[in-house]
Structures are given as C-alpha cells and as structure tokens.
Design a protein around this motif. Sequence first.
Motif, PDB file in Angstrom:
ATOM      1  N   GLY A 140       0.792  -1.223   0.000  1.00  0.00           N
ATOM      2  CA  GLY A 140       0.000   0.000   0.000  1.00  0.00           C
ATOM      3  C   GLY A 140       0.822   1.269   0.000  1.00  0.00           C
ATOM      4  O   GLY A 140       0.282   2.365  -0.237  1.00  0.00           O
ATOM      5  N   GLN A 141       2.106   1.169   0.233  1.00  0.00           N
ATOM      6  CA  GLN A 141       2.977   2.343   0.273  1.00  0.00           C
ATOM      7  C   GLN A 141       3.105   2.952  -1.124  1.00  0.00           C
ATOM      8  O   GLN A 141       3.354   2.254  -2.100  1.00  0.00           O
ATOM      9  N   ILE A 326      -1.443   1.716  14.005  1.00  0.00           N
ATOM     10  CA  ILE A 326      -0.815   1.614  12.694  1.00  0.00           C
ATOM     11  C   ILE A 326       0.647   1.199  12.821  1.00  0.00           C
ATOM     12  O   ILE A 326       1.184   0.513  11.949  1.00  0.00           O
ATOM     13  N   VAL A 327       1.315   1.583  13.898  1.00  0.00           N
ATOM     14  CA  VAL A 327       2.728   1.216  14.077  1.00  0.00           C
ATOM     15  C   VAL A 327       2.877  -0.303  14.175  1.00  0.00           C
ATOM     16  O   VAL A 327       3.747  -0.902  13.539  1.00  0.00           O
ATOM     17  N   LYS A 328       2.020  -0.933  14.942  1.00  0.00           N
ATOM     18  CA  LYS A 328       2.065  -2.395  15.075  1.00  0.00           C
ATOM     19  C   LYS A 328       1.679  -3.071  13.763  1.00  0.00           C
ATOM     20  O   LYS A 328       2.276  -4.078  13.369  1.00  0.00           O
ATOM     21  N   HIS A 329       0.671  -2.529  13.084  1.00  0.00           N
ATOM     22  CA  HIS A 329       0.245  -3.104  11.805  1.00  0.00           C
ATOM     23  C   HIS A 329       1.376  -3.039  10.779  1.00  0.00           C
ATOM     24  O   HIS A 329       1.603  -3.994  10.025  1.00  0.00           O
ATOM     25  N   LEU A 330       2.078  -1.916  10.734  1.00  0.00           N
ATOM     26  CA  LEU A 330       3.195  -1.783   9.798  1.00  0.00           C
ATOM     27  C   LEU A 330       4.345  -2.706  10.187  1.00  0.00           C
ATOM     28  O   LEU A 330       4.997  -3.301   9.318  1.00  0.00           O
ATOM     29  N   SER A 331       4.580  -2.839  11.482  1.00  0.00           N
ATOM     30  CA  SER A 331       5.664  -3.694  11.942  1.00  0.00           C
ATOM     31  C   SER A 331       5.471  -5.140  11.498  1.00  0.00           C
ATOM     32  O   SER A 331       6.435  -5.850  11.197  1.00  0.00           O
ATOM     33  N   ALA A 332       4.209  -5.573  11.408  1.00  0.00           N
ATOM     34  CA  ALA A 332       3.916  -6.959  11.042  1.00  0.00           C
ATOM     35  C   ALA A 332       4.005  -7.203   9.541  1.00  0.00           C
ATOM     36  O   ALA A 332       4.036  -8.362   9.104  1.00  0.00           O
ATOM     37  N   THR A 333       4.043  -6.136   8.742  1.00  0.00           N
ATOM     38  CA  THR A 333       4.011  -6.313   7.289  1.00  0.00           C
ATOM     39  C   THR A 333       5.215  -5.712   6.572  1.00  0.00           C
ATOM     40  O   THR A 333       5.442  -6.007   5.397  1.00  0.00           O
ATOM     41  N   LEU A 361      -1.305   1.691   5.141  1.00  0.00           N
ATOM     42  CA  LEU A 361      -1.230   0.256   4.848  1.00  0.00           C
ATOM     43  C   LEU A 361      -2.449  -0.199   4.047  1.00  0.00           C
ATOM     44  O   LEU A 361      -3.593   0.102   4.412  1.00  0.00           O
ATOM     45  N   TYR A 362      -2.188  -0.930   2.947  1.00  0.00           N
ATOM     46  CA  TYR A 362      -3.291  -1.493   2.164  1.00  0.00           C
ATOM     47  C   TYR A 362      -2.802  -2.724   1.416  1.00  0.00           C
ATOM     48  O   TYR A 362      -1.772  -2.647   0.747  1.00  0.00           O
ATOM     49  N   PRO A 363      -3.491  -3.875   1.529  1.00  0.00           N
ATOM     50  CA  PRO A 363      -4.731  -4.101   2.271  1.00  0.00           C
ATOM     51  C   PRO A 363      -4.539  -3.867   3.772  1.00  0.00           C
ATOM     52  O   PRO A 363      -3.454  -4.086   4.309  1.00  0.00           O
ATOM     53  N   PRO A 364      -5.609  -3.435   4.437  1.00  0.00           N
ATOM     54  CA  PRO A 364      -5.495  -3.141   5.873  1.00  0.00           C
ATOM     55  C   PRO A 364      -5.305  -4.415   6.683  1.00  0.00           C
ATOM     56  O   PRO A 364      -5.590  -5.524   6.217  1.00  0.00           O
ATOM     57  N   ALA A 365      -4.835  -4.251   7.903  1.00  0.00           N
ATOM     58  CA  ALA A 365      -4.661  -5.388   8.808  1.00  0.00           C
ATOM     59  C   ALA A 365      -6.012  -5.977   9.177  1.00  0.00           C
ATOM     60  O   ALA A 365      -7.052  -5.302   9.122  1.00  0.00           O
ATOM     61  N   LEU A 366      -6.011  -7.248   9.544  1.00  0.00           N
ATOM     62  CA  LEU A 366      -7.237  -7.924   9.959  1.00  0.00           C
ATOM     63  C   LEU A 366      -7.848  -7.199  11.147  1.00  0.00           C
ATOM     64  O   LEU A 366      -7.178  -6.933  12.138  1.00  0.00           O
ATOM     65  N   GLY A 367      -9.126  -6.860  11.038  1.00  0.00           N
ATOM     66  CA  GLY A 367      -9.807  -6.153  12.114  1.00  0.00           C
ATOM     67  C   GLY A 367      -9.652  -4.651  12.083  1.00  0.00           C
ATOM     68  O   GLY A 367     -10.089  -3.971  13.013  1.00  0.00           O
TER      69      GLY A 367
END
Length: 446
Positions: A140-141, A326-333, A361-367
């Motif tokens: 998504g970046q 968003i920080v955690k979501h980015l860290s996982a991807t 982030l896209y696709p967005p994190a689950l949830g």
Amino acid sequence: GGGLPEARGPWQGAGPAGPGGEPGAGQARAGTQVPSPGGGRVCGARESAYMHDTLESKARYVNQRILHLAARLQEKGIECDRPVSRIANEPEVVVGRVCCESEGRLNEASILLEGSVQDSRGGRIRVDTSRLPKVSLFPGQTVAFEGVNPSGYCMVACAMADGVPGALPRSEPAELAEVVSRTGTAAVEMVVACGPFTTSEDLSYKPMEVLLQKLQEAPPDVLVLSGPFVDREHPLIKKGLIDATFHELFLEKPCALIEEYCKAAGPGAQVVLLPSIRDAHHDPVHPQPAFEPRLFQEHADQVTCIGSPGLFRCNELLVGGSSHDIVKHLSATELHRAAPGSDRLLSLAGHPIRQGSFYPLYPPALGACLDTTLAQKYGALGLEVTPDLLILPSDLTPFAKKVPAAPHVVSKDGHSGCLEALKAESPGHAICLNPGRLARGATGGT
C-alpha cells in the motif's frame, strides 16, 4: 513563513477561551484554546451508511493516493507520468503503490509496483531493490522508483523516494504574541494517556482514577485521552459478565471520572477525547466519528471530542492523533533492510508522516475496519499538513521520535538522478509519540 492552509469544511471551530493569568492551587492555567479544526471531519459519519464499501471505492481510494504522490513530485519538477511497464534503458522515474506478489509477508523477491489507472491502466511490474543500500517497504505504500526497465516487466531500482510529506504549519509572530498574552506563557503542558483504562481483572477503572487524581494536583493545560474506554477485548465484556449496557458503563465510569476531573481542575483545564474501534459502545469503523458532545453537558466548554483519526489545535500547536495501532500493523508487514543498529521504531513512526496518511497500509490489517468510502467522503485519512505532534498509540514499546518532515530518498552509491533533488530540501521535524497503554493486562501500564 506562510500560515496553515484553511481547514476543510466542518473542521472549523472555536475553542473555549478564558482570561490569562496564573491558575489557583490545583487548577489549570486559563486561556489555553483547543479548537477542533478536524474533529468534525467524520462527525457526519453517523448519518452515513458504512459497511457498504465497494470494490470500485477501494480501487478509487488506492488510485488517488498514487495520483497524489505523482502530483507532488511534478510540483517539484520531477516528471513521473509514464507507464510503469514502459521499456527504459536509461533511468526513469515511475510512481505507484507497493504490492506483494505472494500471500505471505513482503520480501525482496515479491515486490510489485502497481501504477495508476490513468498512466499504467493499473499494470504491475517487478522491482529489483538489491542495489539499494537499505529498504523500508510495505503493501500500500506509494513510492517513486528511479531505474531502468529493459524488458518492461522488471525495474532495476537505482533510487527510491517513499513519499513527499505535507508542509509543516507555521505561526506568525503576531499569533505567538497573542498566545503569550492570553495564557501568560509560550509553553503548553500536555498529558497523553491511551486505553485500556482498566485492568483485565475488573471494570473498576482504578488506573484511570489514579491518573486523574494525580493530575488534579497540578493539572496540565490539555489532557488527551485516546480509547478504548469500554474495551470490547476485556474478558468480562467478551464473556457478557456485566449487568449494564456498554453505553451505561461508559457514562458511569470513564465519563463520570472525566467530569470529576474537569470540575476539580477548574475551567482552564481542557480534555480531548479520541474514540477507538475497540470501544464496544461506539461505531466500529475507521475512520471513526467523534463521541457525542452532549455526553459532557456539564463541562461542554472543557471537553473536545474528535474523530479518529483527527486533528486539533492547542494554541498554535497542531496535533494529530489516531487510536488505530498503525505502528504495530506496519511492523507486522514491513520489509525492512537497514544497517545494524538502525532505529526501527523511527522508521515505522515516520511512515504516516512521509506517506501523508494516518493509515497508509493497504490491504489493511485484519480487524482494521477500514471503510474507503467514508475515508474519501470526509477526506479523513489524509495528512495534507504535517502536524507538530502526531500521537500514535501502540502496543509496541513506548517512544517519542523526532521525525524529519521531508522526503526520504535512498539511492545506490554513485547514482545521481532526478530524485536526488529531493534531498536538497531543508527538513522540518514532527514529534511522533506512543505513550503506551495505561493498563496492560492485570497491571498498570504507562
């Protein structure tokens, strides 16, 4: 310098103001203003249908982000309106969004660049980043790559720019003088706390009560509280072991404690509230509407409710906040390759600034509950202007990072191309803050 661009539509607001002067014992200094230039940005969401996101809306959302970056680069004299799949034996600049070819986590063998519908008809090519000294990419970046593409199917990148941040707000000397005259000081005292506000063992909200009682001794000018306030992940709420509705629990506990704090801290104290998609009593959608102001009728002039994400002014300071992790979501991807000892949290915190988006982030994190239709209707996720302070609550280690508000350009050794011109810009800085969680499991947090 120039001033802050005009706020959009319903963001206009006038905050409570009082006469300047020294506060009494145990009372906040009067005169601090907290207008909400952005809290109303999604206030109309309650009158709008959500969970009706269409494929067309999602495609339009990601395409507009690509076009936005291309427009900013063209404003700086960098030509990038060419198809990503065009054969190029000399370095050229193309713009697109990062995609992952496989189902797993992004790696350097699965990087795809998707161009815009207008320039590339949504086509994708592979990108070889092996020549770049470091890489920080996520799905998504929106990025600009400079390189050669001899086959039309794979670009060998020589340089990369991962976004162009919005301008930093600037205050005129007269504005600063007015703030000093009204408040008696040029400083602003702010405390930020993020939910959950009670431990996992009960719903007594003891951590929140202790925090507010401590602040009553020397109230700050502004107290920012970010949800969840009624956490849907709390064990007692998940099991249905409460004898009240979620709304009643919010009124009886967090709302009552905030009202008590406002009364004790005096009329100069200001409180800003951000909701969370984990709030069981509120709409679980991102972007998320603000809490109803009528919930705080007794102290309506002291409590400002903004949507998540949202922006607000604290005197001359522009503050942005989002309760989404968003920080955690980015860290996982994120695909992150850098020199040993580099600051990973600084890189993660800088992505929203450089991407000009609260949730890039896209696709967005689950949830994540991302609704691209609402995001486009209210312009709710964009950061057209870089805030002075960006609050990014996260389960990760608490931090406060000074992030350059300038394009981040990475190029191979000896390369001198179009994107190098972005390095000449003198960067300002924004502060990105993760205050941690007030309660962590059965114990208090930060």
